[in-house]
Design a protein around this motif. Sequence first.
Motif, mmCIF file in Angstrom:
data_model
loop_
_atom_site.group_PDB
_atom_site.id
_atom_site.type_symbol
_atom_site.label_atom_id
_atom_site.label_comp_id
_atom_site.label_asym_id
_atom_site.label_seq_id
_atom_site.Cartn_x
_atom_site.Cartn_y
_atom_site.Cartn_z
ATOM 1 N N ASN A 71 -1.127 -5.297 3.071
ATOM 2 C CA ASN A 71 0.298 -5.242 3.404
ATOM 3 C C ASN A 71 1.063 -4.886 2.137
ATOM 4 O O ASN A 71 0.862 -5.497 1.077
ATOM 5 C CB ASN A 71 0.781 -6.585 3.939
ATOM 6 N N ASN A 89 3.923 6.861 9.172
ATOM 7 C CA ASN A 89 2.672 6.494 9.823
ATOM 8 C C ASN A 89 1.668 7.639 9.743
ATOM 9 O O ASN A 89 1.940 8.757 10.200
ATOM 10 C CB ASN A 89 2.914 6.131 11.285
ATOM 11 N N ARG A 195 -0.855 3.046 7.330
ATOM 12 C CA ARG A 195 -1.197 2.617 8.688
ATOM 13 C C ARG A 195 0.062 2.342 9.506
ATOM 14 O O ARG A 195 0.148 2.683 10.687
ATOM 15 C CB ARG A 195 -2.073 1.363 8.629
ATOM 16 N N GLU A 196 1.058 1.715 8.873
ATOM 17 C CA GLU A 196 2.299 1.395 9.586
ATOM 18 C C GLU A 196 3.457 1.326 8.588
ATOM 19 O O GLU A 196 3.345 0.704 7.538
ATOM 20 C CB GLU A 196 2.170 0.054 10.319
ATOM 21 N N ARG A 197 4.556 1.977 8.895
ATOM 22 C CA ARG A 197 5.779 1.896 8.084
ATOM 23 C C ARG A 197 6.725 0.905 8.737
ATOM 24 O O ARG A 197 6.993 0.969 9.938
ATOM 25 C CB ARG A 197 6.436 3.263 7.989
ATOM 26 N N ILE A 198 7.248 -0.018 7.903
ATOM 27 C CA ILE A 198 8.141 -1.054 8.426
ATOM 28 C C ILE A 198 9.550 -0.911 7.877
ATOM 29 O O ILE A 198 10.531 -0.945 8.624
ATOM 30 C CB ILE A 198 7.576 -2.458 8.116
ATOM 31 N N GLY A 212 5.266 -2.333 4.743
ATOM 32 C CA GLY A 212 4.369 -1.479 5.514
ATOM 33 C C GLY A 212 2.921 -1.922 5.317
ATOM 34 O O GLY A 212 2.641 -2.891 4.600
ATOM 35 N N ARG A 213 2.020 -1.197 5.941
ATOM 36 C CA ARG A 213 0.586 -1.452 5.789
ATOM 37 C C ARG A 213 -0.086 -0.159 5.358
ATOM 38 O O ARG A 213 0.152 0.907 5.954
ATOM 39 C CB ARG A 213 -0.037 -1.949 7.091
#
Length: 418
Positions: A71, A89, A195-198, A212-213
């Motif tokens: 993370n 992403n 993997r993932e944008r937050i 993000g991850r």
Amino acid sequence: MFRKFFTIFGTIGIFVVFGLLIAGIFMLRPQPERQEPEITAPSVFFTVANTQSVTLDVAAQGEVRPRTDINLTAQVAGRVVDTSDHFVNGGAFDEDDMLIKIEDADYRAAAAAAKARVAQAEQALRLEEAEADLARRDYEELDLGAGEQPSDLTLRIPQLAQARANFEAAQAEYDAARLNLERTTIRAPFPGRVRERIAGIGQYVTPGAQLGRIFSTDIAEIRLALTDNDLAKLGLPLAFTETEDEPGPVVRMSAMIAGETHHWEGRIARTEGAIDAATRQVIAIAVLDDPYGEGSDDGTPLAMGLYVDAVITGKPYENAIVLPRSALYGRDTVYSISEDDTLVAHKVNIVTTDRDTITIASGVEPGARIVTSPLRGASEGDEVSPADPLQGTPGAENPDEPDPASARTTAQNVTSGD
């Protein structure tokens, strides 16, 4: 009266005469000659033991995972003012690339103020060092102590220590301010993908907030579950770790992507060194370097999350003998047929077994005729009638041979095993 008596006894006489006549005929009939049954040796199938080079490959399946999956979090508070075009992403980035920029005006001001305090503390330290040096020279010139050692206060040693401590504290504060300023720019710790944008531009974040991850793409790992028999085939110890002198076994991986089968080649890097209590299996870790670059299959990467079939190259055996599984009796015994058609028992070293065959490393001489038929109650030294399974069912020439259905079933098993 006399007629009735004569009729009764006459009838009885006739039956007696016929009975004696029949008894005489049976007594005069020649008795059949008694013959002892001829015992024939049971017919058995056999196969010839031939040596061959065998590689004991192991098949397994597993999911592709990144070596590092983290993370991405903020270490300082502030408003996000910029993000990299790669911070989306699925976006790819290199090590030390800027991913997120947090507003740094406050941190630049704090760093400037801390730097000013460092300058002040340094000036005070230099001044105190000069005062301490002057005090020592004055004491030595005036000889006020008549040969006695001067006190620390006379030489201004405590004042010098305080000035030095103030300078070190100001320097540490300045270092912390510069570190916080650097932390407003969040950089990639390794080459990888998002993997993932937050978090996005304009969002206010606090220390510890998840942005993000991301995962690394330098090495892909695949966890493969192996049994104890698989470890024996591969020649791997329970706690294996590859080295330059002892690289791990080669692993060939394949998967179906967009209707096409793709292949990759990696290696076993290590085992987890513990047995799973539920499955009684050991996890081996296969690795592939640069799965999105040089390790890809004609541009098709070994993507994270992909489920692959793996074949691990095992130990080679140059003079192994492969036999049908029906040749095995008990745990480690096979029977051969000697030159005089008698049974000989052999204890064999079995290196692996599967549904149809067994592979042995020693215990049987090449060229031996190995029995593949069921042996009910047979023992070493019993005489048998060898029958090659390619020449038909044993006992076909003898209709009195018992259990022909069992023999036909054995022939099918032997043929499929060969």
